[in-house]
Design a protein around this motif. Structure first.
Motif, PDB file in Angstrom:
ATOM      1  N   SER A 155       0.814  -1.215   0.000  1.00 32.86           N
ATOM      2  CA  SER A 155       0.000   0.000   0.000  1.00 32.86           C
ATOM      3  C   SER A 155       0.846   1.263   0.000  1.00 32.86           C
ATOM      4  CB  SER A 155      -0.947   0.005   1.205  1.00 32.86           C
ATOM      5  OG  SER A 155      -0.220  -0.152   2.412  1.00 32.86           O
ATOM      6  N   SER A 156       2.053   1.188   0.555  1.00 30.58           N
ATOM      7  CA  SER A 156       2.938   2.360   0.585  1.00 30.58           C
ATOM      8  C   SER A 156       3.536   2.655  -0.784  1.00 30.58           C
ATOM      9  CB  SER A 156       4.072   2.150   1.596  1.00 30.58           C
ATOM     10  OG  SER A 156       3.557   1.947   2.894  1.00 30.58           O
ATOM     11  N   PHE A 157       3.449   1.676  -1.695  1.00 33.08           N
ATOM     12  CA  PHE A 157       4.006   1.850  -3.041  1.00 33.08           C
ATOM     13  C   PHE A 157       2.873   1.854  -4.073  1.00 33.08           C
ATOM     14  CE2 PHE A 157       7.031  -0.404  -0.358  1.00 33.08           C
ATOM     15  CZ  PHE A 157       8.186   0.341  -0.519  1.00 33.08           C
ATOM     16  N   HIS A 158       1.773   2.487  -3.712  1.00 35.72           N
ATOM     17  CA  HIS A 158       0.556   2.432  -4.538  1.00 35.72           C
ATOM     18  C   HIS A 158       0.815   2.867  -5.975  1.00 35.72           C
ATOM     19  CE1 HIS A 158      -3.714   2.431  -5.448  1.00 35.72           C
ATOM     20  NE2 HIS A 158      -3.560   3.627  -5.991  1.00 35.72           N
ATOM     21  N   GLU A 159       1.590   3.942  -6.169  1.00 35.95           N
ATOM     22  CA  GLU A 159       1.815   4.458  -7.518  1.00 35.95           C
ATOM     23  C   GLU A 159       2.705   3.541  -8.369  1.00 35.95           C
ATOM     24  OE1 GLU A 159       4.649   6.721  -4.722  1.00 35.95           O
ATOM     25  OE2 GLU A 159       2.705   5.715  -4.682  1.00 35.95           O
ATOM     26  N   TYR A 160       3.378   2.588  -7.708  1.00 33.37           N
ATOM     27  CA  TYR A 160       4.264   1.685  -8.438  1.00 33.37           C
ATOM     28  C   TYR A 160       3.696   0.270  -8.549  1.00 33.37           C
ATOM     29  CZ  TYR A 160       7.545   5.434  -7.255  1.00 33.37           C
ATOM     30  OH  TYR A 160       8.151   6.649  -7.089  1.00 33.37           O
ATOM     31  N   LYS A 161       2.427   0.091  -8.171  1.00 27.97           N
ATOM     32  CA  LYS A 161       1.873  -1.258  -8.101  1.00 27.97           C
ATOM     33  C   LYS A 161       1.883  -1.976  -9.447  1.00 27.97           C
ATOM     34  CE  LYS A 161      -0.998  -1.362  -3.964  1.00 27.97           C
ATOM     35  NZ  LYS A 161      -2.349  -1.596  -3.423  1.00 27.97           N
ATOM     36  N   LEU A 162       1.558  -1.283 -10.529  1.00 28.25           N
ATOM     37  CA  LEU A 162       1.534  -1.915 -11.842  1.00 28.25           C
ATOM     38  C   LEU A 162       2.938  -2.346 -12.258  1.00 28.25           C
ATOM     39  CD1 LEU A 162      -0.083  -2.812 -14.266  1.00 28.25           C
ATOM     40  CD2 LEU A 162       0.190  -0.514 -15.246  1.00 28.25           C
ATOM     41  N   ILE A 163       3.917  -1.483 -11.984  1.00 24.79           N
ATOM     42  CA  ILE A 163       5.305  -1.814 -12.307  1.00 24.79           C
ATOM     43  C   ILE A 163       5.760  -3.019 -11.495  1.00 24.79           C
ATOM     44  CG2 ILE A 163       7.697  -0.994 -12.219  1.00 24.79           C
ATOM     45  CD1 ILE A 163       6.621   1.840 -12.652  1.00 24.79           C
ATOM     46  N   LEU A 164       5.436  -3.012 -10.187  1.00 30.86           N
ATOM     47  CA  LEU A 164       5.807  -4.131  -9.325  1.00 30.86           C
ATOM     48  C   LEU A 164       5.149  -5.421  -9.802  1.00 30.86           C
ATOM     49  CD1 LEU A 164       5.570  -2.486  -5.773  1.00 30.86           C
ATOM     50  CD2 LEU A 164       7.651  -3.151  -6.999  1.00 30.86           C
ATOM     51  N   PHE A 165       3.894  -5.329 -10.227  1.00 29.83           N
ATOM     52  CA  PHE A 165       3.179  -6.514 -10.714  1.00 29.83           C
ATOM     53  C   PHE A 165       3.894  -7.113 -11.927  1.00 29.83           C
ATOM     54  CE2 PHE A 165       0.144  -8.394 -13.692  1.00 29.83           C
ATOM     55  CZ  PHE A 165      -0.409  -9.388 -12.897  1.00 29.83           C
ATOM     56  N   PRO A 174      -4.949 -14.589  20.899  1.00 27.65           N
ATOM     57  CA  PRO A 174      -6.196 -13.944  20.466  1.00 27.65           C
ATOM     58  C   PRO A 174      -5.860 -12.780  19.532  1.00 27.65           C
ATOM     59  CG  PRO A 174      -5.594 -13.180  22.656  1.00 27.65           C
ATOM     60  CD  PRO A 174      -4.571 -14.214  22.283  1.00 27.65           C
ATOM     61  N   PHE A 175      -6.585 -12.677  18.418  1.00 25.95           N
ATOM     62  CA  PHE A 175      -6.331 -11.605  17.461  1.00 25.95           C
ATOM     63  C   PHE A 175      -7.467 -10.596  17.502  1.00 25.95           C
ATOM     64  CE2 PHE A 175      -4.142 -15.353  15.722  1.00 25.95           C
ATOM     65  CZ  PHE A 175      -2.848 -14.847  15.672  1.00 25.95           C
ATOM     66  N   CYS A 176      -7.104  -9.323  17.605  1.00 26.65           N
ATOM     67  CA  CYS A 176      -8.108  -8.269  17.712  1.00 26.65           C
ATOM     68  C   CYS A 176      -7.978  -7.240  16.599  1.00 26.65           C
ATOM     69  CB  CYS A 176      -8.006  -7.586  19.071  1.00 26.65           C
ATOM     70  SG  CYS A 176      -8.099  -8.729  20.455  1.00 26.65           S
ATOM     71  N   GLU A 177      -7.018  -7.394  15.723  1.00 27.51           N
ATOM     72  CA  GLU A 177      -6.873  -6.539  14.541  1.00 27.51           C
ATOM     73  C   GLU A 177      -6.818  -7.446  13.324  1.00 27.51           C
ATOM     74  OE1 GLU A 177      -3.814  -3.535  14.791  1.00 27.51           O
ATOM     75  OE2 GLU A 177      -3.864  -3.609  16.982  1.00 27.51           O
ATOM     76  N   ARG A 178      -7.269  -6.937  12.188  1.00 29.81           N
ATOM     77  CA  ARG A 178      -7.388  -7.804  11.011  1.00 29.81           C
ATOM     78  C   ARG A 178      -6.504  -7.418   9.832  1.00 29.81           C
ATOM     79  NH1 ARG A 178     -11.542  -6.290   7.213  1.00 29.81           N
ATOM     80  NH2 ARG A 178     -12.034  -8.501   6.948  1.00 29.81           N
ATOM     81  N   GLU A 179      -5.852  -6.256   9.862  1.00 36.15           N
ATOM     82  CA  GLU A 179      -5.037  -5.827   8.734  1.00 36.15           C
ATOM     83  C   GLU A 179      -3.572  -6.196   8.949  1.00 36.15           C
ATOM     84  OE1 GLU A 179      -5.560  -1.768   7.676  1.00 36.15           O
ATOM     85  OE2 GLU A 179      -7.608  -2.072   6.967  1.00 36.15           O
ATOM     86  N   ILE A 180      -3.090  -7.163   8.154  1.00 33.19           N
ATOM     87  CA  ILE A 180      -1.700  -7.584   8.242  1.00 33.19           C
ATOM     88  C   ILE A 180      -0.841  -6.620   7.433  1.00 33.19           C
ATOM     89  CG2 ILE A 180      -0.042  -9.429   7.745  1.00 33.19           C
ATOM     90  CD1 ILE A 180      -2.286 -11.429   7.948  1.00 33.19           C
ATOM     91  N   GLY A 181       0.136  -6.015   8.082  1.00 33.16           N
ATOM     92  CA  GLY A 181       1.016  -5.061   7.399  1.00 33.16           C
ATOM     93  C   GLY A 181       2.072  -5.760   6.577  1.00 33.16           C
ATOM     94  N   HIS A 182       1.633  -6.663   5.713  1.00 30.87           N
ATOM     95  CA  HIS A 182       2.563  -7.458   4.920  1.00 30.87           C
ATOM     96  C   HIS A 182       1.798  -8.020   3.733  1.00 30.87           C
ATOM     97  CE1 HIS A 182       6.577  -8.865   4.666  1.00 30.87           C
ATOM     98  NE2 HIS A 182       6.385 -10.122   4.996  1.00 30.87           N
ATOM     99  N   TYR A 183       2.475  -8.805   2.872  1.00 29.99           N
ATOM    100  CA  TYR A 183       1.790  -9.384   1.717  1.00 29.99           C
ATOM    101  C   TYR A 183       1.609 -10.889   1.847  1.00 29.99           C
ATOM    102  CZ  TYR A 183       6.608 -10.308   0.163  1.00 29.99           C
ATOM    103  OH  TYR A 183       7.916 -10.719   0.084  1.00 29.99           O
TER     104      TYR A 183
END
Length: 310
Positions: free
Chosen positions: A18-28, A167-176
């Protein structure tokens, strides 16, 4: 214990790049290209080794197993990562996350110990050449592969049972993908003990095989230096060059990723480090073992008919 009101979660969402949103197509495009090259390269290596009888030796048996393991390793992580880059990523259940982590840990550790087995194979070949076929018979090779896989399975079961007991209380993993540290950060419980266990296990599965490989190469180099002819020394070093290259990069990336303090790097830095061992390192085998290994190149030419079969 993290404070606040929390609702237990049943699924996770990857934040991905998400931090590299503008480069996502290139990364893909880049990652997709590398992924196809990795799959094609490893499949070619396994096929050549199985077809060409000149490569039916312990060294290439281990290489074919390592290439197969690397192929499955990338299948566990890269397709979901690619889908997230073009906005097709779906939430992953706790069971799905645990499954991905289980295979990732199993195969990563399996690869570490396969490289150790390959180091032992080189040690026997150079230091005990007259007894090589006795010491490295089919049974011994199979036992070494089974041992590497068993260690991976055992460690993965311990890690999974430790992490997913939280126990997990957050759902957004800061990774891929579902790596250990990013998942544990989602827990609303104190993870200090789990962090210590994770560090100890990571240290053992990296330092122990790396130490065994180092010992093997100290003995190998000592033996090579005793060879009288310069041509003999050059040939002996050449048989180890490809394996040593892969070992240095593989263990180097693993050490940076898992033996550094967890707060040393930012999330973006952690992701970039992870890319090296989930995308780039699996490509090493086909690249190094085809570009730097004359036997594999000769076998490839024989398979495609450009060289006569001996």
């Amino acid at each position: 214990m993290k404070s606040g009101n929390h609702t237990a979660v049943s699924e996770f969402v990857f934040q991905g790049f998400s931090s590299f949103h503008e480069y996502k197509l290139i990364l893909f495009v880049v990652f997709l290209t590398l992924y196809f090259l990795t799959l094609a390269g490893n499949v070619i290596i396994v096929t050549i080794i199985s077809i060409d009888r000149h490569l039916h030796t312990p060294m290439y048996f281990f290489l074919s197993v390592l290439s197969t393991s690397e192929t499955v390793y990338t299948l566990v992580i890269v397709p979901r990562m690619l889908s997230s880059l073009i906005g097709l990523s779906q939430p992953i259940s706790l069971a799905g996350c645990a499954t991905q982590m289980f295979f990732f840990i199993t195969l990563a550790i399996n690869n570490c110990f396969l490289l150790t087995a390959m180091g032992y194979d080189r040690y026997v070949a150079i230091c005990n050449p007259l007894r090589y076929m006795v010491l490295m018979n089919k049974r011994v090779c199979a036992q070494l592969v089974w041992g590497a896989c068993s260690i991976g399975l055992l460690v993965a079961m311990v890690q999974i049972s430790s992490v997913f007991r939280l126990p997990f209380c957050e759902r957004e993993i800061g990774h891929y993908f579902c790596d250990i540290r990013p998942v544990m950060k989602l827990s609303c419980a104190d993870t200090t003990l789990h962090d210590i266990i994770n560090f100890i296990i990571s240290s053992l599965v990296i330092v122990v095989p790396m130490g065994l490989v180092l010992i093997s190469y100290i003995l190998i180099i000592s033996t090579i230096l005793k060879i009288a002819s310069a041509e003999g020394r050059k040939k002996a070093f050449a048989t180890c060059a490809s394996h040593l290259t892969v070992v240095i990069i593989h263990y180097g990336c693993a050490s940076i990723a898992y033996l550094k303090p967890k707060s040393e790097n930012t999330r973006d830095q952690d992701q970039l480090i992870s890319v090296t061992y989930t995308v780039f390192t699996p490509l090493l085998n086909p690249v190094v073992y085809t570009l730097r290994n004359k036997e594999v190149k000769d076998a490839f030419q024989r398979v495609i008919g450009k060289k006569p079969l001996a």
